[in-house]
Design a protein around this motif. Structure first.
Motif, PDB file in Angstrom:
ATOM      1  N   VAL A  70       6.347  -8.992   3.897  1.00 42.77           N
ATOM      2  CA  VAL A  70       5.335  -7.925   3.867  1.00 42.77           C
ATOM      3  C   VAL A  70       5.220  -7.275   5.240  1.00 42.77           C
ATOM      4  O   VAL A  70       5.082  -6.047   5.348  1.00 42.77           O
ATOM      5  CB  VAL A  70       3.972  -8.490   3.417  1.00 42.77           C
ATOM      6  CG1 VAL A  70       2.868  -7.450   3.622  1.00 42.77           C
ATOM      7  CG2 VAL A  70       4.018  -8.898   1.952  1.00 42.77           C
ATOM      8  N   PHE A  71       5.291  -8.055   6.294  1.00 43.34           N
ATOM      9  CA  PHE A  71       5.202  -7.509   7.650  1.00 43.34           C
ATOM     10  C   PHE A  71       6.330  -6.515   7.896  1.00 43.34           C
ATOM     11  O   PHE A  71       6.105  -5.409   8.414  1.00 43.34           O
ATOM     12  CB  PHE A  71       5.257  -8.645   8.666  1.00 43.34           C
ATOM     13  CG  PHE A  71       4.986  -8.217  10.078  1.00 43.34           C
ATOM     14  CD1 PHE A  71       3.689  -8.091  10.550  1.00 43.34           C
ATOM     15  CD2 PHE A  71       6.026  -7.925  10.955  1.00 43.34           C
ATOM     16  CE1 PHE A  71       3.425  -7.688  11.850  1.00 43.34           C
ATOM     17  CE2 PHE A  71       5.789  -7.524  12.255  1.00 43.34           C
ATOM     18  CZ  PHE A  71       4.477  -7.405  12.700  1.00 43.34           C
ATOM     19  N   LEU A  72       7.546  -6.885   7.516  1.00 46.28           N
ATOM     20  CA  LEU A  72       8.699  -5.995   7.733  1.00 46.28           C
ATOM     21  C   LEU A  72       8.588  -4.738   6.876  1.00 46.28           C
ATOM     22  O   LEU A  72       9.008  -3.652   7.300  1.00 46.28           O
ATOM     23  CB  LEU A  72       9.997  -6.742   7.433  1.00 46.28           C
ATOM     24  CG  LEU A  72      11.301  -5.985   7.726  1.00 46.28           C
ATOM     25  CD1 LEU A  72      11.355  -5.543   9.190  1.00 46.28           C
ATOM     26  CD2 LEU A  72      12.510  -6.848   7.388  1.00 46.28           C
ATOM     27  N   ARG A  73       8.006  -4.857   5.699  1.00 47.08           N
ATOM     28  CA  ARG A  73       7.825  -3.682   4.849  1.00 47.08           C
ATOM     29  C   ARG A  73       7.028  -2.592   5.541  1.00 47.08           C
ATOM     30  O   ARG A  73       7.267  -1.402   5.319  1.00 47.08           O
ATOM     31  CB  ARG A  73       7.110  -4.082   3.548  1.00 47.08           C
ATOM     32  CG  ARG A  73       7.975  -4.809   2.542  1.00 47.08           C
ATOM     33  CD  ARG A  73       7.165  -5.178   1.296  1.00 47.08           C
ATOM     34  NE  ARG A  73       7.986  -5.822   0.280  1.00 47.08           N
ATOM     35  CZ  ARG A  73       7.531  -6.197  -0.913  1.00 47.08           C
ATOM     36  NH1 ARG A  73       6.262  -5.994  -1.229  1.00 47.08           N
ATOM     37  NH2 ARG A  73       8.347  -6.774  -1.787  1.00 47.08           N
ATOM     38  N   HIS A  74       6.072  -2.985   6.373  1.00 43.10           N
ATOM     39  CA  HIS A  74       5.249  -2.006   7.080  1.00 43.10           C
ATOM     40  C   HIS A  74       6.080  -1.132   8.023  1.00 43.10           C
ATOM     41  O   HIS A  74       5.653  -0.028   8.387  1.00 43.10           O
ATOM     42  CB  HIS A  74       4.155  -2.712   7.897  1.00 43.10           C
ATOM     43  CG  HIS A  74       2.979  -3.170   7.082  1.00 43.10           C
ATOM     44  ND1 HIS A  74       3.026  -4.289   6.281  1.00 43.10           N
ATOM     45  CD2 HIS A  74       1.727  -2.653   6.954  1.00 43.10           C
ATOM     46  CE1 HIS A  74       1.845  -4.458   5.695  1.00 43.10           C
ATOM     47  NE2 HIS A  74       1.041  -3.480   6.079  1.00 43.10           N
ATOM     48  N   LEU A  75       7.233  -1.626   8.451  1.00 44.96           N
ATOM     49  CA  LEU A  75       8.009  -0.932   9.479  1.00 44.96           C
ATOM     50  C   LEU A  75       9.218  -0.193   8.931  1.00 44.96           C
ATOM     51  O   LEU A  75       9.824   0.616   9.650  1.00 44.96           O
ATOM     52  CB  LEU A  75       8.479  -1.945  10.539  1.00 44.96           C
ATOM     53  CG  LEU A  75       7.363  -2.708  11.258  1.00 44.96           C
ATOM     54  CD1 LEU A  75       7.964  -3.742  12.199  1.00 44.96           C
ATOM     55  CD2 LEU A  75       6.457  -1.751  12.020  1.00 44.96           C
ATOM     56  N   SER A 109      12.134   3.302   0.804  1.00 43.68           N
ATOM     57  CA  SER A 109      13.413   3.316   0.093  1.00 43.68           C
ATOM     58  C   SER A 109      14.329   2.192   0.560  1.00 43.68           C
ATOM     59  O   SER A 109      15.123   1.658  -0.223  1.00 43.68           O
ATOM     60  CB  SER A 109      14.114   4.655   0.295  1.00 43.68           C
ATOM     61  OG  SER A 109      14.227   4.960   1.679  1.00 43.68           O
ATOM     62  N   VAL A 110      14.196   1.802   1.839  1.00 41.08           N
ATOM     63  CA  VAL A 110      15.066   0.752   2.382  1.00 41.08           C
ATOM     64  C   VAL A 110      14.667  -0.614   1.848  1.00 41.08           C
ATOM     65  O   VAL A 110      15.506  -1.371   1.337  1.00 41.08           O
ATOM     66  CB  VAL A 110      15.034   0.764   3.917  1.00 41.08           C
ATOM     67  CG1 VAL A 110      15.798  -0.427   4.478  1.00 41.08           C
ATOM     68  CG2 VAL A 110      15.640   2.060   4.443  1.00 41.08           C
ATOM     69  N   TRP A 111      13.368  -0.962   1.974  1.00 40.17           N
ATOM     70  CA  TRP A 111      13.005  -2.311   1.519  1.00 40.17           C
ATOM     71  C   TRP A 111      13.078  -2.436   0.001  1.00 40.17           C
ATOM     72  O   TRP A 111      13.324  -3.527  -0.527  1.00 40.17           O
ATOM     73  CB  TRP A 111      11.668  -2.768   2.081  1.00 40.17           C
ATOM     74  CG  TRP A 111      10.412  -2.034   1.693  1.00 40.17           C
ATOM     75  CD1 TRP A 111       9.750  -1.105   2.424  1.00 40.17           C
ATOM     76  CD2 TRP A 111       9.629  -2.223   0.499  1.00 40.17           C
ATOM     77  NE1 TRP A 111       8.608  -0.686   1.765  1.00 40.17           N
ATOM     78  CE2 TRP A 111       8.509  -1.366   0.585  1.00 40.17           C
ATOM     79  CE3 TRP A 111       9.763  -3.029  -0.628  1.00 40.17           C
ATOM     80  CZ2 TRP A 111       7.535  -1.285  -0.416  1.00 40.17           C
ATOM     81  CZ3 TRP A 111       8.796  -2.963  -1.622  1.00 40.17           C
ATOM     82  CH2 TRP A 111       7.699  -2.098  -1.516  1.00 40.17           C
ATOM     83  N   LYS A 112      12.901  -1.338  -0.709  1.00 44.47           N
ATOM     84  CA  LYS A 112      13.058  -1.410  -2.160  1.00 44.47           C
ATOM     85  C   LYS A 112      14.528  -1.601  -2.539  1.00 44.47           C
ATOM     86  O   LYS A 112      14.844  -2.287  -3.517  1.00 44.47           O
ATOM     87  CB  LYS A 112      12.493  -0.153  -2.821  1.00 44.47           C
ATOM     88  CG  LYS A 112      10.979  -0.168  -2.926  1.00 44.47           C
ATOM     89  CD  LYS A 112      10.459   0.958  -3.798  1.00 44.47           C
ATOM     90  CE  LYS A 112       8.966   0.814  -4.051  1.00 44.47           C
ATOM     91  NZ  LYS A 112       8.432   1.901  -4.919  1.00 44.47           N
ATOM     92  N   GLU A 140      14.866 -10.275   3.908  1.00 45.03           N
ATOM     93  CA  GLU A 140      13.529 -10.781   3.642  1.00 45.03           C
ATOM     94  C   GLU A 140      13.121 -10.570   2.188  1.00 45.03           C
ATOM     95  O   GLU A 140      12.324 -11.328   1.630  1.00 45.03           O
ATOM     96  CB  GLU A 140      12.512 -10.094   4.565  1.00 45.03           C
ATOM     97  CG  GLU A 140      12.736 -10.320   6.055  1.00 45.03           C
ATOM     98  CD  GLU A 140      12.615 -11.778   6.442  1.00 45.03           C
ATOM     99  OE1 GLU A 140      11.873 -12.510   5.756  1.00 45.03           O
ATOM    100  OE2 GLU A 140      13.261 -12.194   7.421  1.00 45.03           O
ATOM    101  N   GLU A 141      13.648  -9.542   1.553  1.00 46.69           N
ATOM    102  CA  GLU A 141      13.291  -9.269   0.161  1.00 46.69           C
ATOM    103  C   GLU A 141      13.864 -10.324  -0.788  1.00 46.69           C
ATOM    104  O   GLU A 141      13.285 -10.584  -1.851  1.00 46.69           O
ATOM    105  CB  GLU A 141      13.758  -7.877  -0.248  1.00 46.69           C
ATOM    106  CG  GLU A 141      12.978  -6.753   0.402  1.00 46.69           C
ATOM    107  CD  GLU A 141      11.492  -6.795   0.071  1.00 46.69           C
ATOM    108  OE1 GLU A 141      11.147  -7.089  -1.091  1.00 46.69           O
ATOM    109  OE2 GLU A 141      10.675  -6.538   0.982  1.00 46.69           O
TER     110      GLU A 141
END
Length: 508
Positions: free
Chosen positions: A220-225, A229-232, A241-242
């Motif tokens: 979740v922390f990395l999602r903030h940054l 489209s990338v983390w999805k 991390e996903e």
């Protein structure tokens, strides 16, 4: 669609892959706003020290406010503000325009429609139930006694065994962070559904639930940054991390489902307990009794585990690490204990609530720990409409506002030139009482309508464990340990905190 891919996904992926892999250890205090990529390259190259990077960025700003520019077309601009008047404006006086927002709900999808993600009428509904739980007539009596019983029945035997082992093997050690995680996970489950999974038993059950909480919050922390489209895409391809997040969600959803089923079975058998979260929800709405809305109950169960496990474990771990670096402060706490705690005839000491309430210096020390190492180092808000903060900075609805709790505790403009010193005395008034600090300045427990409802109980838990350990044992944190913390919504010591334990001699 092709334009979105070219201008958003491609540059973000390239930036993430190349810069994070090849420049991961370059420390940069000033972020450069690059064409197309914005400031994201500097953030990713400093990811291992991201919280310190935020401190550097806001400390160099005259008003404690910093604008992070994300990659073009990615809707990732963030306004970072440490100014207490801004915090008060967003969380209290104009909180109706500042919500957690749809971005936050996507980041924290693990928590479903629980109180953590809810807004408006849904949030008011959850708040009524959760507030009723924490402010119930018998809440503090029941759960403070349960905490002390758990400390005496589980923590003490483990420390006794460790101390006995160290007599034969001086190198025998225990990971205090894992000990605290096991304890608070058990307590959180008890408060959720009145069941003790007993992770502190001799068999030392698997910590898959605790690990799942930790890995989920790192993702979740990395999602903030990262651009959404990338983390999805990472989530779709089960990368990085996903991939961990997917496994964590499966584990926690399974755990929560078991807790809800267990509670339904208890109630069906006539086992009544009005002092846990799930019972409070079920008693408050007929729809929960029929099992029609178990998904919401499961989300509430996960939220309870998240709020009550690694947060307090992180704070207590930081306490004992800082005490190991500042032995004079530990000595002062022990002197205060000697003055205020009566000696048990069996030479075993555990504080009751009245004794704990007298420990001003201990509470000041805990406050200082939470200032320097807040368990949740960032909070976010989004505006519903265009707004302007007291500092004069405009907030666009597409922008995320970051309240950097970690940085707020380390600013000279807020805490003085000695802000980086571990100094409990700053929390004590001239008359020997705990000094009040505005929650808009000391934001560890949030402020306004979303202030932490479990604050008093969390402080009690920390005091109960800390005093039991300090009164009965000598704790020697092993020197030379790597104190690096994880990059997470709830940072933990990456390698734990190992310590040697020995029993203290009876007081004379």
């Amino acid at each position: 669609m092709g334009a979105i891919f070219v201008y958003s996904i491609v540059p973000a992926i390239l930036c993430f892959i190349f810069l994070r892999n090849f420049f991961n250890h370059k420390n940069t205090a000033i972020l450069t706003n690059w064409p197309l990529l914005g400031m994201l390259p500097g953030v990713l190259s400093n990811y291992h020290r991201i919280l310190d990077l935020v401190v550097d960025s806001v400390d160099g700003s005259p008003d404690g406010v910093f604008l992070f520019k994300g990659p073009w077309f990615c809707n990732l601009d963030m306004l970072v503000t440490c100014y207490p008047d801004d915090v008060q404006y967003m969380t209290s006086t104009h909180s109706s325009n500042f919500i957690r927002g749809p971005k936050s709900k996507k980041y924290f999808d693990l928590l479903g429609d629980s109180v953590f993600n809810a807004e408006g009428a849904e949030w008011s509904y959850h708040l009524r139930i959760v507030r009723g739980f924490f402010s119930g007539k018998h809440f503090m009596d029941h759960w403070t006694n349960a905490t002390i019983d758990k400390v005496v029945g589980s923590i003490v035997p483990i420390l006794d065994r460790t101390a006995a082992a160290s007599v034969k093997n001086p190198e025998a050690a225990i990971d205090l962070q894992e000990l605290f995680q096991r304890f608070f996970y058990d307590m959180s489950v008890q408060m959720t559904c009145s069941h003790d999974p007993n992770h502190l038993s001799l068999q030392c059950p698997d910590l898959s639930g605790v690990r799942a909480l930790s890995e989920a919050m790192e993702a979740v922390f990395l999602r903030h940054l990262l651009p959404e489209s990338v983390w999805k895409m990472q989530r779709m391809l089960a990368l990085g991390e996903e991939k961990k997040m997917k496994t964590a969600k499966e584990i926690l959803n399974s755990v929560a489902s078991q807790h809800v089923s267990m509670k339904h079975e208890q109630l069906a058998k006539g086992v009544r307990s009005n002092l846990d979260v799930l019972t409070t929800y079920i008693n408050g709405d007929e729809e929960f009794k029929s099992g029609k809305n178990d998904e919401l109950l499961e989300a509430a169960a996960i939220a309870m585990l998240l709020a009550g496990t690694n947060t307090v474990a992180s704070a207590l771990t930081s306490l004992f690490w800082l005490l190991s670096q500042n032995p004079s402060i530990e000595s002062k706490i022990k002197d205060e204990l000697k003055e205020n705690v009566s000696e048990n005839k069996k030479n075993f000491h555990v504080c009751n609530r009245e004794e704990l309430s007298k420990l001003v210096y201990l509470q000041a020390t805990i406050c200082e720990v939470l200032r320097l190492y807040p368990p949740v180092p960032i909070q976010t808000r989004s505006s519903l409409e265009l707004d302007c903060l007291p500092t004069g900075h405009k907030v666009d609805p597409k922008m995320t506002v970051i309240i950097p709790v970690h940085a707020m505790g380390r600013l000279r403009s807020l805490w003085g030139e000695d802000c980086l010193e571990f100094k409990p005395e700053r929390w004590i008034t001239k008359t020997g009482e705990i000094k009040y600090e505005s929650p808009h300045k000391f934001f560890t427990f949030n402020s306004g309508s979303r202030i932490c409802l479990g604050k008093d109980f969390a402080l009690f838990q920390m005091k109960a464990l800390a005093t039991t350990i300090l009164l009965n044992y000598d704790v020697q944190v092993i020197k030379g340990q790597d104190a690096t913390r994880t990059c997470s919504i709830i940072p933990l010591m990456k390698h734990g905190l190992r310590a040697n334990i020995s029993k203290r001699l009876p007081r004379t």
